[in-house]
Design an enzyme around this catalytic site. Structure first.
Site, PDB file in Angstrom:
ATOM      1  N   SER A 265      -1.190 -22.758   3.118  1.00  0.00           N
ATOM      2  CA  SER A 265      -0.147 -22.249   4.019  1.00  0.00           C
ATOM      3  C   SER A 265      -0.594 -20.931   4.635  1.00  0.00           C
ATOM      4  O   SER A 265      -1.784 -20.621   4.644  1.00  0.00           O
ATOM      5  CB  SER A 265       1.170 -22.101   3.252  1.00  0.00           C
ATOM      6  OG  SER A 265       2.232 -21.889   4.152  1.00  0.00           O
ATOM      7  N   ASN A 266       0.334 -20.169   5.172  1.00  0.00           N
ATOM      8  CA  ASN A 266       0.011 -18.871   5.784  1.00  0.00           C
ATOM      9  C   ASN A 266       1.187 -17.924   5.564  1.00  0.00           C
ATOM     10  O   ASN A 266       2.207 -18.306   4.995  1.00  0.00           O
ATOM     11  CB  ASN A 266      -0.317 -19.053   7.269  1.00  0.00           C
ATOM     12  CG  ASN A 266       0.832 -19.690   8.020  1.00  0.00           C
ATOM     13  OD1 ASN A 266       1.905 -19.106   8.158  1.00  0.00           O
ATOM     14  ND2 ASN A 266       0.640 -20.920   8.501  1.00  0.00           N
ATOM     15  N   TYR A 267       1.050 -16.683   6.033  1.00  0.00           N
ATOM     16  CA  TYR A 267       2.024 -15.631   5.727  1.00  0.00           C
ATOM     17  C   TYR A 267       3.202 -15.542   6.694  1.00  0.00           C
ATOM     18  O   TYR A 267       3.954 -14.581   6.648  1.00  0.00           O
ATOM     19  CB  TYR A 267       1.324 -14.270   5.691  1.00  0.00           C
ATOM     20  CG  TYR A 267       0.412 -14.094   4.504  1.00  0.00           C
ATOM     21  CD1 TYR A 267       0.941 -14.028   3.214  1.00  0.00           C
ATOM     22  CD2 TYR A 267      -0.963 -14.006   4.665  1.00  0.00           C
ATOM     23  CE1 TYR A 267       0.108 -13.862   2.114  1.00  0.00           C
ATOM     24  CE2 TYR A 267      -1.802 -13.844   3.570  1.00  0.00           C
ATOM     25  CZ  TYR A 267      -1.257 -13.771   2.301  1.00  0.00           C
ATOM     26  OH  TYR A 267      -2.062 -13.605   1.219  1.00  0.00           O
TER      27      TYR A 267
END
Ligand code: C5P
Length: 224
Positions: free
Chosen positions: A29-31
């Site tokens: 995923s990512n932030y």
């Protein structure tokens, strides 16, 4: 003041990250926090639109009068968007969609292999939801986001053209005080014949200004 400028319009917004499963307990995923997309949904409601927010996993309260559809992966997000896009006037792709997903999702938790110090996960490209929406007929007025660390204008204009969209909102993510998880953002919006910069402000205030700009451009947009 944005009040009423989208009266009677139907808007679909994607927001937040996506999660791409590796096995039952792990993901890529990512932030992305989802804050910008949720602020846009609230601002579009305030401007009189009916709003569907397709949200990846994020810890934010649903703004009042917004229809929220929760999704996990990019493929789920594309499916949800395809189910809500038919009568939509404006599509805003604000989600940080994972570019790739694992080719195979292990059905059982992957075990650490004691005799291997390296492992590889093969990835395959996810569909570009925004570019896909822009090819639909009738096509809604489409707005994209671009997070760049360098040559912001060049890459943003390139995306505008490549994805076949009407507006792109670019921010410089090399500045840690704005963008991604921050409460503030500063952006430049590009369209084929022009651009407009918005100085640093809260995502709420920026969202209202963006909705006003989107509504102005939407007025002159001919659906194809
Ligand atoms: O190409 P890039 O990922 O930088 O483009 C960002 C824009 O495209 C954002 O508006 C994002 O929501 C959208 N996008 C998408 N589906 C993808 C990748 C990006 O809708 N798979």
């Amino acid at each position: 003041q944005a009040t009423g400028v989208l009266h009677g319009r139907s808007v679909v917004i994607t927001a937040g990250p996506t999660r791409e499963a590796i096995d039952p307990v792990r993901y890529l995923s990512n932030y992305s926090s989802g804050k910008m997309g949720f602020a846009l949904a609230a601002a579009a409601v305030k401007a009189g639109a009916s709003v569907t927010l397709v949200a990846g996993p994020c810890q934010l309260a649903t703004p009042a009068h917004v229809t929220r559809v929760d999704v996990v992966s990019a493929l789920d997000m594309q499916q949800a968007v395809s189910e809500h896009i038919a009568h939509c006037d404006i599509f805003i792709g604000c989600a940080a969609v994972a570019d790739f997903r694992p080719v195979q999702v292990a059905q059982q938790k992957m075990k650490k292999q004691q005799d291997h110090d390296h492992m590889a996960i093969e990835l395959v490209k996810n569909p570009d939801i925004l570019a896909w929406v822009a090819t639909q007929s009738p096509t809604p007025f489409t707005v994209g986001f671009a997070a760049e660390t360098n040559e912001v204008a060049k890459y943003a204009r390139d995306k505008l053209e490549r994805k076949g969209i009407q507006l792109i909102v670019a921010n410089d993510v090399s500045d840690a005080t704005i963008g991604f998880n921050s409460d503030n953002n500063a952006v430049t919006v590009y369209w084929p014949e022009g651009e407009k910069a918005f100085a640093t402000s809260t995502k709420e205030s920026l969202a209202e200004n963006l909705v006003t700009l989107i509504a102005e451009h939407y007025k002159n947009f001919k659906k194809q």
